[in-house]
Design a protein around this motif. Structure first.
Motif, PDB file in Angstrom:
ATOM      1  N   ASN A 185      26.044  18.869 -30.768  1.00  0.00           N
ATOM      2  CA  ASN A 185      26.372  20.196 -29.877  1.00  0.00           C
ATOM      3  C   ASN A 185      27.877  20.021 -29.149  1.00  0.00           C
ATOM      4  N   LYS A 186      28.057  18.666 -28.678  1.00  0.00           N
ATOM      5  CA  LYS A 186      29.192  18.654 -28.157  1.00  0.00           C
ATOM      6  C   LYS A 186      30.560  18.813 -29.029  1.00  0.00           C
ATOM      7  N   LEU A 187      30.356  18.609 -30.244  1.00  0.00           N
ATOM      8  CA  LEU A 187      31.437  18.739 -31.268  1.00  0.00           C
ATOM      9  C   LEU A 187      31.620  20.045 -31.565  1.00  0.00           C
ATOM     10  N   LYS A 188      30.557  20.805 -31.466  1.00  0.00           N
ATOM     11  CA  LYS A 188      30.621  22.346 -31.621  1.00  0.00           C
ATOM     12  C   LYS A 188      30.936  23.159 -30.560  1.00  0.00           C
ATOM     13  N   LEU A 189      31.004  22.528 -29.483  1.00  0.00           N
ATOM     14  CA  LEU A 189      31.866  23.143 -28.321  1.00  0.00           C
ATOM     15  C   LEU A 189      33.261  23.089 -28.328  1.00  0.00           C
ATOM     16  N   TRP A 190      33.735  22.196 -28.982  1.00  0.00           N
ATOM     17  CA  TRP A 190      35.131  22.040 -29.277  1.00  0.00           C
ATOM     18  C   TRP A 190      35.510  22.873 -30.549  1.00  0.00           C
ATOM     19  N   LYS A 191      34.590  23.883 -30.773  1.00  0.00           N
ATOM     20  CA  LYS A 191      34.935  24.900 -32.200  1.00  0.00           C
ATOM     21  C   LYS A 191      34.789  24.164 -33.449  1.00  0.00           C
ATOM     22  N   LEU A 192      34.305  22.939 -33.866  1.00  0.00           N
ATOM     23  CA  LEU A 192      34.138  22.297 -34.881  1.00  0.00           C
ATOM     24  C   LEU A 192      32.829  23.225 -35.671  1.00  0.00           C
ATOM     25  N   SER A 193      33.183  23.376 -36.825  1.00  0.00           N
ATOM     26  CA  SER A 193      31.952  24.010 -37.232  1.00  0.00           C
ATOM     27  C   SER A 193      30.971  23.114 -38.004  1.00  0.00           C
ATOM     28  N   GLU A 194      29.738  23.671 -38.699  1.00  0.00           N
ATOM     29  CA  GLU A 194      28.920  22.976 -39.149  1.00  0.00           C
ATOM     30  C   GLU A 194      29.265  22.103 -40.460  1.00  0.00           C
ATOM     31  N   ASN A 195      30.029  22.685 -41.141  1.00  0.00           N
ATOM     32  CA  ASN A 195      30.652  21.949 -42.252  1.00  0.00           C
ATOM     33  C   ASN A 195      31.641  20.853 -42.016  1.00  0.00           C
ATOM     34  N   GLN A 196      32.456  20.983 -40.855  1.00  0.00           N
ATOM     35  CA  GLN A 196      33.365  19.990 -40.607  1.00  0.00           C
ATOM     36  C   GLN A 196      32.451  18.882 -40.076  1.00  0.00           C
ATOM     37  N   ILE A 197      31.574  19.027 -39.231  1.00  0.00           N
ATOM     38  CA  ILE A 197      30.759  17.942 -38.720  1.00  0.00           C
ATOM     39  C   ILE A 197      29.819  17.137 -39.930  1.00  0.00           C
ATOM     40  N   ASN A 198      29.303  18.194 -40.755  1.00  0.00           N
ATOM     41  CA  ASN A 198      28.663  17.185 -41.886  1.00  0.00           C
ATOM     42  C   ASN A 198      29.557  16.570 -42.663  1.00  0.00           C
ATOM     43  N   GLN A 199      30.781  17.140 -42.901  1.00  0.00           N
ATOM     44  CA  GLN A 199      31.885  16.225 -43.356  1.00  0.00           C
ATOM     45  C   GLN A 199      31.866  14.987 -43.059  1.00  0.00           C
ATOM     46  N   ILE A 200      32.226  15.102 -41.670  1.00  0.00           N
ATOM     47  CA  ILE A 200      32.534  13.688 -40.893  1.00  0.00           C
ATOM     48  C   ILE A 200      31.326  12.858 -41.091  1.00  0.00           C
ATOM     49  N   GLU A 201      30.080  13.320 -40.921  1.00  0.00           N
ATOM     50  CA  GLU A 201      28.922  12.575 -41.043  1.00  0.00           C
ATOM     51  C   GLU A 201      28.866  11.917 -42.709  1.00  0.00           C
ATOM     52  N   LYS A 202      29.125  12.686 -43.454  1.00  0.00           N
ATOM     53  CA  LYS A 202      28.932  12.421 -44.850  1.00  0.00           C
ATOM     54  C   LYS A 202      29.947  11.299 -45.354  1.00  0.00           C
ATOM     55  N   THR A 203      31.178  11.376 -44.966  1.00  0.00           N
ATOM     56  CA  THR A 203      32.349  10.402 -45.337  1.00  0.00           C
ATOM     57  C   THR A 203      32.152   9.390 -44.378  1.00  0.00           C
ATOM     58  N   GLY A 204      31.832   9.436 -43.450  1.00  0.00           N
ATOM     59  CA  GLY A 204      31.656   8.128 -42.329  1.00  0.00           C
ATOM     60  C   GLY A 204      33.066   7.653 -41.803  1.00  0.00           C
ATOM     61  N   LYS A 205      33.937   8.733 -41.881  1.00  0.00           N
ATOM     62  CA  LYS A 205      35.494   8.617 -41.709  1.00  0.00           C
ATOM     63  C   LYS A 205      35.891   9.426 -40.469  1.00  0.00           C
ATOM     64  N   VAL A 206      36.548   8.839 -39.658  1.00  0.00           N
ATOM     65  CA  VAL A 206      37.137   9.502 -38.498  1.00  0.00           C
ATOM     66  C   VAL A 206      38.503  10.275 -38.536  1.00  0.00           C
ATOM     67  N   LYS A 207      38.381  11.495 -38.431  1.00  0.00           N
ATOM     68  CA  LYS A 207      39.564  12.353 -38.423  1.00  0.00           C
ATOM     69  C   LYS A 207      40.175  12.286 -37.277  1.00  0.00           C
ATOM     70  N   GLU A 208      41.818  11.853 -37.532  1.00  0.00           N
ATOM     71  CA  GLU A 208      42.640  12.180 -36.224  1.00  0.00           C
ATOM     72  C   GLU A 208      43.241  13.186 -35.987  1.00  0.00           C
ATOM     73  N   ASN A 209      43.597  14.050 -36.886  1.00  0.00           N
ATOM     74  CA  ASN A 209      44.216  15.343 -36.465  1.00  0.00           C
ATOM     75  C   ASN A 209      43.175  16.437 -36.870  1.00  0.00           C
ATOM     76  N   PHE A 210      43.134  17.353 -35.951  1.00  0.00           N
ATOM     77  CA  PHE A 210      42.183  18.604 -36.249  1.00  0.00           C
ATOM     78  C   PHE A 210      43.061  19.764 -36.113  1.00  0.00           C
ATOM     79  N   PRO A 211      42.498  21.067 -36.960  1.00  0.00           N
ATOM     80  CA  PRO A 211      43.189  22.071 -36.986  1.00  0.00           C
ATOM     81  C   PRO A 211      42.615  23.192 -35.939  1.00  0.00           C
TER      82      PRO A 211
END
Length: 567
Positions: A185-211
């Protein structure tokens, strides 16, 4: 004795002959002179100073010579009129307006107004997380954007940390589901979508730059950040205007307020589409009176799906008055007026079918929004220049006609400006001095190069630094005349022609320095013999006179007329 009688007879004969030859001719000349002065409407000028114009004979106030009748030019123009080519008009973006009474004979009230953005449709695009803008995809104001479009990419340390928390929480979500849900929910408050959050969790990689994606569609009216800037959470990045509809704002005088009501029909015209009339209804009347102008703002909403109306475009509105009006009020746009000390002048177009112009002094009343009431000098139906006025005035100078510069020697209004603006104007002044020195040396090639550098310096002056509205308008009027006269120096290699345009450049640069100030003392100098004895001014860093209009030919000709100190 006979010898003396012969001398006397010869003397009498000589006097009689002199009277016949010169006395009669003098009477005839005086009669002709009386006849000439009796002609109505004739103007008188000086053969050495054609800018001098008087309605009656006398002496030239500059050189003292007798004034002579001013004749109509070869092209059928009056002595104070001048003509411009179609190309010159287009380059100067000259626009004209036919003025009329605010209240017509059929009881229709005419109002002056301006197009503005529809504030109800405006939006601000913000960043929902803090960080550094790695890439900004919006390049300029006026750019069209669509909802969902990628606007920027931001490196956010906070988001990097939050992603690490997500991966940690995901590994223990079976045992601590509440913690896992809170992190998502914290990430959603920063306007990250469900797909973006799931992608981070699936790959296990931290993204440095966000759109950062656009939340609305519209036109970028202002860029508030640049690439590389650091932004905080919630900070505005862009102002977005939806121009599918716009406001037409009109100024209504205090004594006319009772004639208007919401829902009233209004007919709107603009110079951009002179043959069209746009119908609208009054949508809002400001309940608060402007204490300075004694007016209220009346508004109409215009459909702008085709993008024909541009913010800041002048419009004219006509509304049928609900009460019988008797007062006839003539008004003109504020952009049409050139101020020379206490005097104000405009340029009129005597013949709508010809590119011919003439300067006219006017007496203005109170200001109401973007217009002035005219008390004297103009009449309904006359066509005046409303845009490109300084450029028109520069053309008048070049053709030796009466203009703002030779009409009066009173300086214009000065403004308090920021240190940064003065620094930018200072750079332009330094380039101007180099150009002046090149003309002192009669070096046409050096003058050409120096003028090119001056053009760059003028382009670099940021008018947004002028927060005072009147100062902003003053610079906005000066820039075309400065650039156009300087651009001519860049084009040519004949030093005599360069000096001709340098005179016009100097006149306007002097106004700029007097109005906005620079960071040093400068000397305003004058040579009465420059430009075929019409006289010309220039600016110098030193009190010593080194004449740019004659060079070595008359290097010391001139004098210091004014010491301009830092504003």
């Amino acid at each position: 004795m006979k010898k003396y009688i012969i001398y006397i007879v010869i003397l009498i004969a000589g006097v009689f002959l002199g009277w016949l030859l010169f006395g009669g001719g003098s009477s005839k000349s005086e009669a002709a002179h009386d006849h000439t002065t009796a002609e109505k409407g004739k103007m008188w000028t000086c053969s050495m100073h054609p800018q001098i114009m008087q309605p009656e004979p006398g002496d030239c106030p500059i050189c003292g010579m007798d004034l002579i009748p001013a004749e109509v030019g070869a092209e059928g123009l009056a002595v104070n009129q001048f003509k411009l080519t179609k190309n010159a008009l287009a380059l100067a973006n000259v626009q004209t307006t036919v003025i009329g009474n605010a209240i017509s004979a059929d009881n229709t009230i005419t109002l002056s107004g301006k197009i503005a953005e529809n504030e109800k449709s405006n939006a601000v695009q913000v960043s929902y997380f803090a960080g550094r803008i790695e890439r900004l995809n919006v390049n300029f104001t006026g750019e069209e954007i669509r909802k969902g479009q990628l606007l920027a990419t931001v490196y956010s340390p906070e988001l990097v940390k939050a992603q690490q928390e997500l991966l940690t929480a995901a590994s223990v979500k079976e045992n601590q589901p509440a913690l896992y849900k809170a992190v998502r929910n914290k990430l959603k408050l920063w306007k990250l979508s469900e797909n973006q959050i799931n992608q981070i969790e699936k790959t296990g990689k931290v993204k440095e730059n966000f759109p950062v994606y656009a939340t609305v569609s519209g036109t970028v009216s202002e860029k508030l950040v640049e690439q590389g800037d650091y932004v905080s959470q919630g900070q505005a990045l862009l102002k977005i205007a939806n121009l599918s509809s716009v406001w037409a704002n009109f100024d209504v005088y205090e004594n006319q307020i009772s004639n208007f009501k919401v829902g009233q029909n209004i007919s709107i015209t603009t110079n951009a589409y002179p043959n069209e009339t746009f119908k609208a209804k009054v949508s809002f009347i400001d309940p608060v009176l402007n204490q300075e102008t004694r007016t209220v703002t009346m508004r109409a909403v215009l459909n702008n799906n085709k993008g024909r109306f541009k913010p800041a475009m002048f419009v004219t509105g006509k509304v049928e008055a609900t009460e019988k009006q008797t007062e006839q009020q003539l008004s003109i746009p504020a952009t049409a007026v050139l101020w020379t000390g206490k005097r104000s002048v405009v340029y009129i177009k005597p013949d709508a079918s010809k590119p011919v112009f003439e300067m006219r002094e006017v007496v203005l009343g109170r200001r109401a929004g973007e217009s002035y009431l005219v008390e004297k000098g103009l009449k309904s139906g006359e066509e005046i220049v409303t845009n490109g006025v300084f450029t028109i005035d520069a053309s008048a100078q070049l053709q030796g006609k009466k203009s703002m510069m030779n009409h009066t020697k009173e300086i214009m209004e000065s403004f308090s400006t920021s240190k940064k603006f003065k620094e930018q104007l200072q750079k332009a002044y330094e380039a101007y001095i180099v150009l002046k020195d090149a003309l002192v040396k009669t070096d046409a090639n050096a003058a050409k190069i120096s003028a090119g550098n001056l053009q760059k310096a003028l382009t670099s002056v940021d008018m947004k630094l002028l927060t005072n509205e009147e100062a902003h308008k003053q610079w906005l009027q000066l820039v075309p005349a400065l650039k156009s006269s300087n651009a001519e120096i860049v084009k040519i290699t004949d030093v005599s022609a360069q000096r001709k345009y340098f005179k016009v450049l100097s006149e306007h640069f002097i106004i700029a320095v007097q109005s906005f100030g620079i960071n040093e003392v400068t000397y305003k100098q004058y040579c009465p013999m420059a430009d075929s004895d019409k006289g010309a001014y220039w600016l110098s860093k030193e009190k010593q006179v080194l004449n740019p209009y004659f060079g070595e030919g008359m290097l010391k000709c001139g004098e210091v007329k004014e010491i301009i100190t830092n504003n």
